[in-house]
Scaffold this motif. Structure first.
Motif, PDB file in Angstrom:
ATOM      1  N   ARG A  27      11.704   8.005  14.825  1.00 18.42           N
ATOM      2  CA  ARG A  27      11.676   8.879  16.014  1.00 18.42           C
ATOM      3  C   ARG A  27      11.239   8.083  17.237  1.00 18.42           C
ATOM      4  O   ARG A  27      11.702   8.319  18.343  1.00 18.42           O
ATOM      5  CB  ARG A  27      10.692  10.026  15.747  1.00 18.42           C
ATOM      6  CG  ARG A  27      11.298  11.395  15.930  1.00 18.42           C
ATOM      7  CD  ARG A  27      10.445  12.469  15.291  1.00 18.42           C
ATOM      8  NE  ARG A  27      10.945  12.790  13.962  1.00 18.42           N
ATOM      9  CZ  ARG A  27      10.220  12.775  12.852  1.00 18.42           C
ATOM     10  NH1 ARG A  27       8.952  12.450  12.887  1.00 18.42           N
ATOM     11  NH2 ARG A  27      10.763  13.067  11.697  1.00 18.42           N
ATOM     12  N   GLU A  28      10.335   7.109  17.037  1.00 19.00           N
ATOM     13  CA  GLU A  28       9.774   6.324  18.154  1.00 19.00           C
ATOM     14  C   GLU A  28      10.541   5.018  18.389  1.00 19.00           C
ATOM     15  O   GLU A  28      10.092   4.171  19.164  1.00 19.00           O
ATOM     16  CB  GLU A  28       8.296   5.988  17.860  1.00 19.00           C
ATOM     17  CG  GLU A  28       7.391   7.193  17.664  1.00 19.00           C
ATOM     18  CD  GLU A  28       7.306   8.057  18.904  1.00 19.00           C
ATOM     19  OE1 GLU A  28       7.348   7.502  20.024  1.00 19.00           O
ATOM     20  OE2 GLU A  28       7.203   9.293  18.760  1.00 19.00           O
ATOM     21  N   HIS A  29      11.648   4.816  17.695  1.00 16.39           N
ATOM     22  CA  HIS A  29      12.476   3.598  17.839  1.00 16.39           C
ATOM     23  C   HIS A  29      11.686   2.323  17.532  1.00 16.39           C
ATOM     24  O   HIS A  29      11.857   1.305  18.205  1.00 16.39           O
ATOM     25  CB  HIS A  29      13.083   3.504  19.249  1.00 16.39           C
ATOM     26  CG  HIS A  29      13.844   4.716  19.645  1.00 16.39           C
ATOM     27  ND1 HIS A  29      14.055   5.076  20.940  1.00 16.39           N
ATOM     28  CD2 HIS A  29      14.443   5.673  18.901  1.00 16.39           C
ATOM     29  CE1 HIS A  29      14.739   6.202  20.988  1.00 16.39           C
ATOM     30  NE2 HIS A  29      14.987   6.585  19.755  1.00 16.39           N
ATOM     31  N   GLU A  30      10.819   2.416  16.538  1.00 19.79           N
ATOM     32  CA  GLU A  30      10.040   1.237  16.152  1.00 19.79           C
ATOM     33  C   GLU A  30      10.761   0.463  15.048  1.00 19.79           C
ATOM     34  O   GLU A  30      11.799   0.910  14.551  1.00 19.79           O
ATOM     35  CB  GLU A  30       8.644   1.687  15.689  1.00 19.79           C
ATOM     36  CG  GLU A  30       7.855   2.299  16.834  1.00 19.79           C
ATOM     37  CD  GLU A  30       6.552   2.954  16.418  1.00 19.79           C
ATOM     38  OE1 GLU A  30       5.791   3.355  17.306  1.00 19.79           O
ATOM     39  OE2 GLU A  30       6.307   3.085  15.203  1.00 19.79           O
ATOM     40  N   THR A  31      10.180  -0.699  14.690  1.00 22.09           N
ATOM     41  CA  THR A  31      10.832  -1.528  13.671  1.00 22.09           C
ATOM     42  C   THR A  31       9.934  -1.689  12.441  1.00 22.09           C
ATOM     43  O   THR A  31       8.722  -1.455  12.509  1.00 22.09           O
ATOM     44  CB  THR A  31      11.158  -2.937  14.210  1.00 22.09           C
ATOM     45  OG1 THR A  31       9.948  -3.511  14.689  1.00 22.09           O
ATOM     46  CG2 THR A  31      12.157  -2.896  15.331  1.00 22.09           C
ATOM     47  N   VAL A  32      10.568  -2.096  11.344  1.00 23.25           N
ATOM     48  CA  VAL A  32       9.826  -2.429  10.124  1.00 23.25           C
ATOM     49  C   VAL A  32      10.316  -3.792   9.659  1.00 23.25           C
ATOM     50  O   VAL A  32      11.520  -4.069   9.677  1.00 23.25           O
ATOM     51  CB  VAL A  32      10.051  -1.373   9.011  1.00 23.25           C
ATOM     52  CG1 VAL A  32       9.549  -1.885   7.671  1.00 23.25           C
ATOM     53  CG2 VAL A  32       9.354  -0.056   9.344  1.00 23.25           C
ATOM     54  N   LEU A  33       9.364  -4.632   9.301  1.00 26.85           N
ATOM     55  CA  LEU A  33       9.702  -5.955   8.779  1.00 26.85           C
ATOM     56  C   LEU A  33       9.094  -6.058   7.387  1.00 26.85           C
ATOM     57  O   LEU A  33       7.879  -5.900   7.225  1.00 26.85           O
ATOM     58  CB  LEU A  33       9.110  -7.016   9.710  1.00 26.85           C
ATOM     59  CG  LEU A  33       9.450  -8.466   9.406  1.00 26.85           C
ATOM     60  CD1 LEU A  33      10.941  -8.729   9.608  1.00 26.85           C
ATOM     61  CD2 LEU A  33       8.651  -9.393  10.319  1.00 26.85           C
ATOM     62  N   ILE A  34       9.938  -6.290   6.385  1.00 29.87           N
ATOM     63  CA  ILE A  34       9.424  -6.443   5.025  1.00 29.87           C
ATOM     64  C   ILE A  34       9.614  -7.897   4.611  1.00 29.87           C
ATOM     65  O   ILE A  34      10.741  -8.390   4.531  1.00 29.87           O
ATOM     66  CB  ILE A  34      10.153  -5.505   4.029  1.00 29.87           C
ATOM     67  CG1 ILE A  34      10.106  -4.048   4.529  1.00 29.87           C
ATOM     68  CG2 ILE A  34       9.525  -5.613   2.648  1.00 29.87           C
ATOM     69  CD1 ILE A  34      10.778  -3.042   3.594  1.00 29.87           C
ATOM     70  N   GLU A  71       0.849  -1.197   0.000  1.00 30.69           N
ATOM     71  CA  GLU A  71       0.000   0.000   0.000  1.00 30.69           C
ATOM     72  C   GLU A  71       0.880   1.241   0.000  1.00 30.69           C
ATOM     73  O   GLU A  71       1.648   1.466   0.940  1.00 30.69           O
ATOM     74  CB  GLU A  71      -0.855   0.030   1.270  1.00 30.69           C
ATOM     75  CG  GLU A  71      -2.143  -0.742   1.162  1.00 30.69           C
ATOM     76  CD  GLU A  71      -2.877  -0.723   2.485  1.00 30.69           C
ATOM     77  OE1 GLU A  71      -3.267   0.378   2.924  1.00 30.69           O
ATOM     78  OE2 GLU A  71      -3.013  -1.797   3.099  1.00 30.69           O
ATOM     79  N   LYS A  72       0.711   2.045  -1.034  1.00 29.09           N
ATOM     80  CA  LYS A  72       1.559   3.238  -1.155  1.00 29.09           C
ATOM     81  C   LYS A  72       1.371   4.159   0.056  1.00 29.09           C
ATOM     82  O   LYS A  72       2.336   4.731   0.561  1.00 29.09           O
ATOM     83  CB  LYS A  72       1.234   3.983  -2.448  1.00 29.09           C
ATOM     84  CG  LYS A  72       2.141   5.167  -2.661  1.00 29.09           C
ATOM     85  CD  LYS A  72       1.997   5.774  -4.036  1.00 29.09           C
ATOM     86  CE  LYS A  72       3.012   6.891  -4.247  1.00 29.09           C
ATOM     87  NZ  LYS A  72       2.917   7.994  -3.307  1.00 29.09           N
ATOM     88  N   LEU A  93       5.315  -5.136   6.413  1.00 30.01           N
ATOM     89  CA  LEU A  93       4.870  -5.062   5.014  1.00 30.01           C
ATOM     90  C   LEU A  93       5.015  -6.464   4.443  1.00 30.01           C
ATOM     91  O   LEU A  93       6.126  -6.984   4.323  1.00 30.01           O
ATOM     92  CB  LEU A  93       5.741  -4.097   4.201  1.00 30.01           C
ATOM     93  CG  LEU A  93       5.750  -2.615   4.585  1.00 30.01           C
ATOM     94  CD1 LEU A  93       6.690  -1.842   3.676  1.00 30.01           C
ATOM     95  CD2 LEU A  93       4.346  -2.022   4.505  1.00 30.01           C
ATOM     96  N   ASN A  94       3.879  -7.071   4.165  1.00 25.23           N
ATOM     97  CA  ASN A  94       3.889  -8.434   3.663  1.00 25.23           C
ATOM     98  C   ASN A  94       3.639  -8.389   2.159  1.00 25.23           C
ATOM     99  O   ASN A  94       2.523  -8.115   1.722  1.00 25.23           O
ATOM    100  CB  ASN A  94       2.776  -9.211   4.384  1.00 25.23           C
ATOM    101  CG  ASN A  94       3.108 -10.666   4.451  1.00 25.23           C
ATOM    102  OD1 ASN A  94       3.997 -11.138   3.746  1.00 25.23           O
ATOM    103  ND2 ASN A  94       2.394 -11.392   5.287  1.00 25.23           N
ATOM    104  N   ILE A  95       4.668  -8.630   1.382  1.00 28.68           N
ATOM    105  CA  ILE A  95       4.511  -8.493  -0.073  1.00 28.68           C
ATOM    106  C   ILE A  95       4.188  -9.845  -0.683  1.00 28.68           C
ATOM    107  O   ILE A  95       4.947 -10.803  -0.550  1.00 28.68           O
ATOM    108  CB  ILE A  95       5.788  -7.915  -0.738  1.00 28.68           C
ATOM    109  CG1 ILE A  95       6.291  -6.695   0.042  1.00 28.68           C
ATOM    110  CG2 ILE A  95       5.509  -7.560  -2.182  1.00 28.68           C
ATOM    111  CD1 ILE A  95       7.527  -6.041  -0.559  1.00 28.68           C
ATOM    112  N   LYS A  96       3.015  -9.883  -1.308  1.00 26.54           N
ATOM    113  CA  LYS A  96       2.622 -11.120  -1.995  1.00 26.54           C
ATOM    114  C   LYS A  96       2.462 -10.744  -3.454  1.00 26.54           C
ATOM    115  O   LYS A  96       1.500 -10.093  -3.827  1.00 26.54           O
ATOM    116  CB  LYS A  96       1.271 -11.611  -1.463  1.00 26.54           C
ATOM    117  CG  LYS A  96       1.276 -12.020  -0.008  1.00 26.54           C
ATOM    118  CD  LYS A  96      -0.084 -12.636   0.326  1.00 26.54           C
ATOM    119  CE  LYS A  96      -0.104 -13.180   1.731  1.00 26.54           C
ATOM    120  NZ  LYS A  96      -0.396 -12.157   2.742  1.00 26.54           N
ATOM    121  N   GLY A  97       3.402 -11.143  -4.260  1.00 25.08           N
ATOM    122  CA  GLY A  97       3.250 -10.730  -5.657  1.00 25.08           C
ATOM    123  C   GLY A  97       4.297 -11.343  -6.542  1.00 25.08           C
ATOM    124  O   GLY A  97       5.025 -12.249  -6.152  1.00 25.08           O
TER     125      GLY A  97
END
Ligand code: ADP
Ligand code: MG
Length: 258
Positions: free
Chosen positions: A107-114, A93-94, A241-245
């Protein structure tokens, strides 16, 4: 008051330019003559001329800061969010990526998982977000997991004080690319666990992986307890971000095989 008079003679400008350079305003010094000539030609108010001169200095410095930070970060060149084709990958999702691009999560010290299969743009998005972080003045380090493990093994014997100065521990955003392609030894799994534990609540991590969460114990030397503890820290306040494509790499091939 306008800049109405003819530009001052060479000697006068030289002195001003020297003063600007002594003050460290190198770009303003370089562009002084050009901007002043323009200002006189257009009868520009003096404060506007000064504004432009300082604005130019600031923007050139900012460009240089971004260039240097990009080089030091290890981010591979040429991948930006602007060149990501969202239409090709509808499961991304853009609007979510745009929100992440504002860097509130860092800024909030959070994580991202792709997550996703090969070729769907995980690294591209990770690098694009890294570039945004640098543009927003955060420090960034990019590693493929294999290289990061190599560096961590080499530095494992350092004192905690020296270790804390290493960029994989102290940058605002650590990007770890390609988690899951190899199974880690117990030593490697422990190093990764310590890294995630240290950064938890202190700094952001962005991980790209081809494996679902359920496969993480396998990646981490078959240690369920360690995998649970690591995921617990990683997934607390995590944007997934779960990329199914389809693979972008194979898109031409698909067309030819039809
Ligand atoms: P992954 O890390 O998921 O294996 P990459 O990010 O390395 O995939 O993408 C493979 C190649 O395809 C890269 O050159 C990348 O720039 C390009 N790519 C992937 N997805 C897109 C996309 N949606 N728009 C533009 N380029 C893309
Ligand atoms: Mg990749």
């Amino acid at each position: 008051m306008n800049v109405k008079t003819a530009p001052p003679g060479r000697v006068d400008l030289d002195k001003t330019r020297e003063s600007l350079e002594k003050l460290g305003l190198v770009h303003a010094g370089e562009q002084l003559a050009t901007l002043l000539t323009e200002a006189v030609k257009n009868g520009q108010p003096v404060h506007r001329f000064l504004d432009e001169l300082l604005e130019l200095e600031l923007s050139r410095r900012e460009e240089r800061r971004i260039r240097t930070s990009l080089r030091l970060s290890g981010l591979p060149p040429g991948l930006t969010l602007g060149s990501f084709d969202f239409a090709f990958q509808p499961s991304v999702e853009k609007s979510r990526v745009d929100t992440l691009a504002t860097c509130g999560w860092i800024r909030e010290h959070e994580t991202v998982l792709i997550q996703g299969p090969p070729g769907v743009g995980k690294t591209h998005l990770a690098v694009g977000l890294g570039v945004k972080a640098i543009e927003n003045a955060f420090s960034v380090a990019f590693f493929q997991l294999e290289d990061l493990l190599h560096v961590m093994k080499q530095t494992a014997a350092l004192s905690p004080k020296t270790l804390r100065r290493k960029k994989y521990l102290n940058v605002a955003l650590l990007v770890i690319d390609e988690v899951g392609y190899q199974e880690l030894s117990r030593e490697e799994a422990t190093l990764l666990f310590r890294l995630v534990s240290y950064r938890y609540g202190r700094g952001s991590i962005l991980i790209t992986t081809n494996k679902p969460i359920t496969a993480w114990p396998e990646i981490l030397a078959g240690d369920e307890v360690m995998a649970t503890a690591l995921l617990d820290r990683l997934l607390h306040r995590c944007h997934v971000l779960n990329i199914k494509g389809r693979s972008y790499r194979l898109r031409d091939l698909e067309g030819r095989l039809k």
